[in-house]
Design an enzyme around this catalytic site. Structure first.
Site, PDB file in Angstrom:
ATOM      1  N   GLU A 287       0.827  -1.204   0.000  1.00 48.39           N
ATOM      2  CA  GLU A 287       0.000   0.000   0.000  1.00 48.39           C
ATOM      3  C   GLU A 287       0.868   1.262   0.000  1.00 48.39           C
ATOM      4  OE1 GLU A 287      -3.174  -0.080  -0.479  1.00 48.39           O
ATOM      5  OE2 GLU A 287      -3.163  -2.264  -0.450  1.00 48.39           O
ATOM      6  N   ASP A 378       3.886  -3.887  -5.834  1.00 50.87           N
ATOM      7  CA  ASP A 378       4.463  -5.168  -5.402  1.00 50.87           C
ATOM      8  C   ASP A 378       5.988  -5.108  -5.419  1.00 50.87           C
ATOM      9  OD1 ASP A 378       2.031  -6.389  -4.976  1.00 50.87           O
ATOM     10  OD2 ASP A 378       1.989  -7.443  -6.905  1.00 50.87           O
TER      11      ASP A 378
END
Length: 439
Positions: A287, A378
């Site tokens: 996040e 990611d």
């Protein structure tokens, strides 16, 4: 009269063709997804064979198909409602009814009543689908944790909050449309952008607590780990909070919200129950990757740009009689009810109804950009935490949220804002490690 009929007829034909194409493409994509999921229901994908049980895989397949079938029914019904509002004259009828009720002496009250009445009617139309989704589909697969009383309470609170915020905002927009001349759309855009930024501050602090409880994160080990991660990432938050998501659903999530000094990190309590401390850290690192790669700023900028373009287009359309006539609406008030008064509320409603029909065909581009952002987040998480912990967390979340592992590739390219789990894990170079029993 004939000069205006031809563009109006063309508008009707283009809108009808776009709506039909919209329906056909959506039905085709959903049927592909249903077939793909059903075809692979009998066996877990090889790369997940050691991490996901056959029972969990089949549950995810059944859940996916159940949601898609309900979505198809909702899609067909929604198209009929859209035709009813537009080409079949529903919006025109509602407007005439309110004109009779309020008369020409209320230039702001009648249009505002039209917006409110439309919102109430549409909300009532959508209620059965919301009830069925929550108390049949979600209940069947063990996700729903809400009682009917809690669901109704949320509905009432949501309606009141929406009215308290939406009605004054709508009144301001209608006033701007009438008072600022041909450039009303630029003034409205400025107000809308200011409102959107303000809501980023107000929502987490004052609105979200009306629906959920937010407690400071009490797990000291996790707090220390998360605080260290945020320090490494240069992210300052007002606080770390745990939200009682389990009160309503078994689905899990984590997010950061707010703007400027109001930024806060929020964990669903369901997430903390499902993941280990290193896995939670990896999810939060993902996040934070959105923050560090400026995905949030890019999305806000895109929202600003599209809003400006949309309002500029609407500013032009409000001056075109074929826009109204072609979509089943009388373009101006009858002379006996006040004469040549612009239908600002009608223009807003028609625009909101029609734009999604055409913007749907841009979905693949939007989804592609979103998936690219997910891959970038990611990659950032793999640098700041552990790629393997993030991979393990993804598998657990896919399992616990009953997300299908065998989507149709074309459906993915058209709709998925997040890449499939197999693509994300492979891109990170992580392994498909077995998930502990009961995880």
């Amino acid at each position: 009269m004939n000069d205006s009929l031809s563009p109006a007829l063309l508008t009707s034909l283009v809108f009808g063709a776009a709506l039909l194409a919209n329906l056909l493409v959506k039905f085709w994509l959903a049927s592909r997804q249903i077939r793909a999921v059903a075809r692979h229901r009998g066996a877990v994908p090889t790369e997940f064979a050691q991490t996901i049980t056959l029972a969990s895989h089949q549950r995810a397949a059944d859940y996916t198909v159940a949601k898609l079938r309900l979505g198809l029914l909702e899609l067909a019904f929604g198209a009929a409602v859209l035709l009813g509002w537009t080409l079949m004259g529903g919006l025109d009828w509602l407007n005439a009814l309110l004109l009779q009720a309020f008369g020409p002496g209320h230039p702001l009250l009648q249009p505002l009543a039209l917006l409110v009445a439309f919102a109430v009617i549409n909300g009532l139309i959508d209620l059965p689908f919301g009830l069925y989704q929550t108390f049949v589909v979600e209940q069947r697969f063990g996700f729903n944790k809400m009682s009917l009383g809690l669901w109704l309470g949320d509905l009432v609170k949501g309606t009141l909050v929406g009215a308290a915020i939406g009605i004054p905002l709508a009144a301001l927009v209608l006033w701007l449309m009438g008072a600022t001349g041909r450039w009303w759309w630029l003034w409205t855009w400025a107000v809308w952008m200011g409102f959107s930024l303000l809501m980023m501050v107000i929502y987490p602090m004052f609105i979200a607590p009306l629906f959920n409880k937010f407690q400071p994160l009490a797990d000291e080990a996790l707090k220390e780990r998360v605080t260290g991660l945020m320090a490494r990432c240069g992210f300052a938050a007002k606080g770390l909070f745990v939200m009682d998501g389990s009160r309503r659903s078994a689905h899990a999530n984590a997010y950061f919200t707010g703007f400027g000094a109001a930024k806060r990190v929020v964990f669903f309590d369901t997430l903390l129950k499902q993941l280990s401390v290193p896995e939670v850290e990896a999810v939060l690192a993902h996040e934070l990757g959105h923050f560090k790669r400026r995905h949030i700023a890019k999305r806000i900028a895109a929202m600003f740009g599209f809003s400006l373009a949309g309002l500029a287009l609407l500013g032009w359309l409000t001056q075109q009689s074929w826009f109204y006539v072609g979509l089943g609406v009388t373009p101006n008030l009858p002379a006996q009810l006040g004469g040549d008064v612009p239908n600002h509320a009608l223009a807003l409603l028609l625009f909101m109804l029609v734009v999604p029909v055409f913007s749907f065909f841009l979905s693949p581009l939007s989804a592609m950009l979103s998936r690219r952002h997910e891959f970038e987040a990611d990659a950032y998480a793999a640098q700041q935490a552990s790629a393997q912990d993030l991979a393990n967390a993804l598998v657990k979340l896919y399992k616990d949220n009953a997300s299908t592992l065998t989507p149709d590739p074309l459906y993915v390219r058209f709709y998925y804002s997040h890449p499939p789990a197999s693509e994300r894990i492979a891109r990170m170079g992580a392994r498909f490690e077995p998930v502990a029993a009961g995880a």
